[in-house]
Design a protein around this motif. Structure first.
Motif, mmCIF file in Angstrom:
data_model
loop_
_atom_site.group_PDB
_atom_site.id
_atom_site.type_symbol
_atom_site.label_atom_id
_atom_site.label_comp_id
_atom_site.label_asym_id
_atom_site.label_seq_id
_atom_site.Cartn_x
_atom_site.Cartn_y
_atom_site.Cartn_z
ATOM 1 N N GLU A 6 -7.345 5.536 -5.064
ATOM 2 C CA GLU A 6 -8.534 6.243 -4.518
ATOM 3 C C GLU A 6 -8.282 6.601 -6.638
ATOM 4 O O GLU A 6 -9.777 7.718 -7.139
ATOM 5 C CB GLU A 6 -8.824 6.994 -3.696
ATOM 6 C CG GLU A 6 -8.644 8.020 -3.389
ATOM 7 C CD GLU A 6 -7.152 7.728 -2.481
ATOM 8 O OE1 GLU A 6 -6.346 8.562 -2.262
ATOM 9 O OE2 GLU A 6 -6.666 6.382 -3.002
ATOM 10 N N HIS A 42 -12.012 2.266 -1.274
ATOM 11 C CA HIS A 42 -13.548 2.689 -1.545
ATOM 12 C C HIS A 42 -14.582 3.861 -1.189
ATOM 13 O O HIS A 42 -15.627 4.004 -1.176
ATOM 14 C CB HIS A 42 -14.170 1.647 -0.192
ATOM 15 C CG HIS A 42 -14.467 0.460 0.144
ATOM 16 N ND1 HIS A 42 -15.519 -0.507 -0.512
ATOM 17 C CD2 HIS A 42 -13.931 -1.395 0.500
ATOM 18 C CE1 HIS A 42 -15.086 -2.163 -0.002
ATOM 19 N NE2 HIS A 42 -14.409 -1.866 0.092
ATOM 20 N N SER A 73 0.531 -1.702 -0.214
ATOM 21 C CA SER A 73 -0.150 -0.078 -0.671
ATOM 22 C C SER A 73 0.446 1.576 -0.242
ATOM 23 O O SER A 73 0.116 2.250 0.242
ATOM 24 C CB SER A 73 -0.786 0.227 1.385
ATOM 25 O OG SER A 73 -0.042 -0.051 2.343
ATOM 26 N N ALA A 118 -9.214 -0.192 1.853
ATOM 27 C CA ALA A 118 -10.208 1.304 2.676
ATOM 28 C C ALA A 118 -10.366 2.480 2.187
ATOM 29 O O ALA A 118 -11.005 3.225 2.048
ATOM 30 C CB ALA A 118 -9.040 1.278 4.162
ATOM 31 N N ARG A 119 -8.677 2.662 1.535
ATOM 32 C CA ARG A 119 -8.505 3.738 0.905
ATOM 33 C C ARG A 119 -9.870 4.079 -0.598
ATOM 34 O O ARG A 119 -9.912 5.159 -0.781
ATOM 35 C CB ARG A 119 -7.560 4.001 -0.220
ATOM 36 C CG ARG A 119 -6.759 4.698 1.050
ATOM 37 C CD ARG A 119 -5.064 5.173 0.382
ATOM 38 N NE ARG A 119 -5.220 5.678 0.007
ATOM 39 C CZ ARG A 119 -4.443 7.333 0.123
ATOM 40 N NH1 ARG A 119 -3.617 7.039 1.384
ATOM 41 N NH2 ARG A 119 -4.357 8.613 -0.598
ATOM 42 N N GLU A 146 -5.525 -4.822 2.433
ATOM 43 C CA GLU A 146 -6.697 -4.339 3.041
ATOM 44 C C GLU A 146 -6.687 -2.404 3.514
ATOM 45 O O GLU A 146 -7.715 -2.110 3.409
ATOM 46 C CB GLU A 146 -6.463 -4.741 4.821
ATOM 47 C CG GLU A 146 -7.268 -5.958 4.682
ATOM 48 C CD GLU A 146 -6.829 -6.853 6.030
ATOM 49 O OE1 GLU A 146 -7.821 -7.559 6.786
ATOM 50 O OE2 GLU A 146 -5.891 -6.176 7.185
ATOM 51 N N ARG A 147 -5.289 -1.770 3.657
ATOM 52 C CA ARG A 147 -5.508 -0.778 3.488
ATOM 53 C C ARG A 147 -5.763 0.290 1.910
ATOM 54 O O ARG A 147 -6.574 1.160 1.963
ATOM 55 C CB ARG A 147 -4.180 -0.038 3.812
ATOM 56 C CG ARG A 147 -3.625 -0.513 5.109
ATOM 57 C CD ARG A 147 -2.172 -0.289 5.876
ATOM 58 N NE ARG A 147 -1.878 0.359 5.117
ATOM 59 C CZ ARG A 147 -0.219 0.444 5.282
ATOM 60 N NH1 ARG A 147 0.966 -0.036 6.219
ATOM 61 N NH2 ARG A 147 0.924 1.132 5.092
ATOM 62 N N SER A 173 -17.680 -4.061 -4.744
ATOM 63 C CA SER A 173 -17.380 -4.429 -3.600
ATOM 64 C C SER A 173 -17.352 -5.045 -2.836
ATOM 65 O O SER A 173 -18.119 -5.305 -1.936
ATOM 66 C CB SER A 173 -17.302 -2.319 -2.810
ATOM 67 O OG SER A 173 -16.639 -1.530 -3.648
#
Length: 292
Positions: free
Chosen positions: A195, A226, A122, A223-224, A219-220, A288
């Motif tokens: 993103e 999303h 990430s 999260a960004r 996972e990081r 998603s």
């Protein structure tokens, strides 16, 4: 399926494999720090009706010997070749450092429709190996864009592996975890802003990755992502750094590095991810959500 295999020598070494019936989709297939041309993976994709291009992006003629300030324009040029060969849908599939490159390229080149990152990071990391000057130190970014190095996280040179037998394979995950802690003030600037990519994103990671913590990294990233677009994360707790796709040979053992997982778990992760990989490459939209 009958395929045509073309060896490339300019502007980089590589191979382009095209279904005999042609394809509207081109996939740039990127290896990690092995530096190899991903022939087997490209053949698997071509046998499923996709044009696959894999290139040597460091260590070849005219290239830095290590992953040090590699121009992202290298991958933009490969996308140009796919387009000139008739591809109207452009996809990137990379593993490890190749996933790092694929994600970054998708941010800077709006032509990328989909990116599949296997065992991703990430953040941007410092160089792995020497640059054009032959030097490994001081640490420099792995990547540049338009001549400017991307912000990166360097490595903690005080880290030592936990393995008692230092002559055997080494797990490097602790190095990356320790380096993020030591250089915490540099992590934010080095984060990969996934993103910002127009491309749809699929992340594949194993929880037992011993090379670097790809599942927490994924996972990081998810999260960004999303916040602005769809993303799918496919994971398996017992898989390591080298997921294998259906039709690929098991990854060989390394005398130098511990990758985590095993042949069964790595193949199982690849099998779980495979329908999502093929679907995305062929134009399905990402829904998603995690999938373990």
């Amino acid at each position: 399926m009958n395929v045509d295999e073309q060896e490339l020598t300019e502007p980089w070494q590589g191979v382009m494999i095209t279904p005999a019936t042609g394809s509207d989709t081109g996939v740039l297939v990127l290896a990690g720090s092995s530096g190899r041309i991903e022939r087997e993976r490209s053949r698997v994709l071509a046998n499923h009706g996709l044009t696959a291009l894999s290139i040597r992006w460091f260590g070849g003629p005219g290239q830095p010997p290590g992953i040090c300030e590699i121009p992202l324009e290298t991958f933009v040029s490969a996308i140009d070749l796919l387009e000139s060969s008739g591809a109207r849908r452009i996809c990137l599939l990379g593993i490890s450092k190749g996933a790092e490159a694929a994600l970054l390229t998708s941010i800077h080149d709006r032509r990328v429709d989909a990116v599949i990152a296997l065992s991703p990071t990430s953040v941007v990391w410092g160089n792995v190996g020497p640059g054009r000057d032959g030097q490994r130190r001081p640490y420099r970014s792995s990547w540049t864009w338009r001549g400017q190095p991307l912000p990166f996280v360097p490595y903690d040179d005080e880290w030592t592996p936990e393995e008692p037998d230092h002559d055997g394979p080494v797990a490097l995950r602790g190095l990356y975890e320790r380096s993020e802690e030591k250089f915490a003030d540099m992590v934010h600037a080095a984060e990969i802003p996934v993103e910002k990519a127009r491309a749809e994103v699929l992340l594949v990671a194993g929880g037992d990755d011993a090379m670097w913590p790809s599942l927490p990294f994924a996972e990081r990233l998810a999260a960004r992502r999303h916040a602005t677009g769809a993303v799918r994360l496919v994971s398996r707790a017992d898989a390591g750094h080298r997921p294998r796709l259906p039709g690929e040979s098991p990854a060989p053992a390394s005398p130098h590095f511990c990758y985590g997982g095993d042949s069964v778990a790595d193949a199982a992760l690849g099998a779980t991810a495979w329908p999502h990989i093929l679907g995305l490459l062929r134009g399905d939209h990402v829904d998603s959500g995690p999938l373990s």
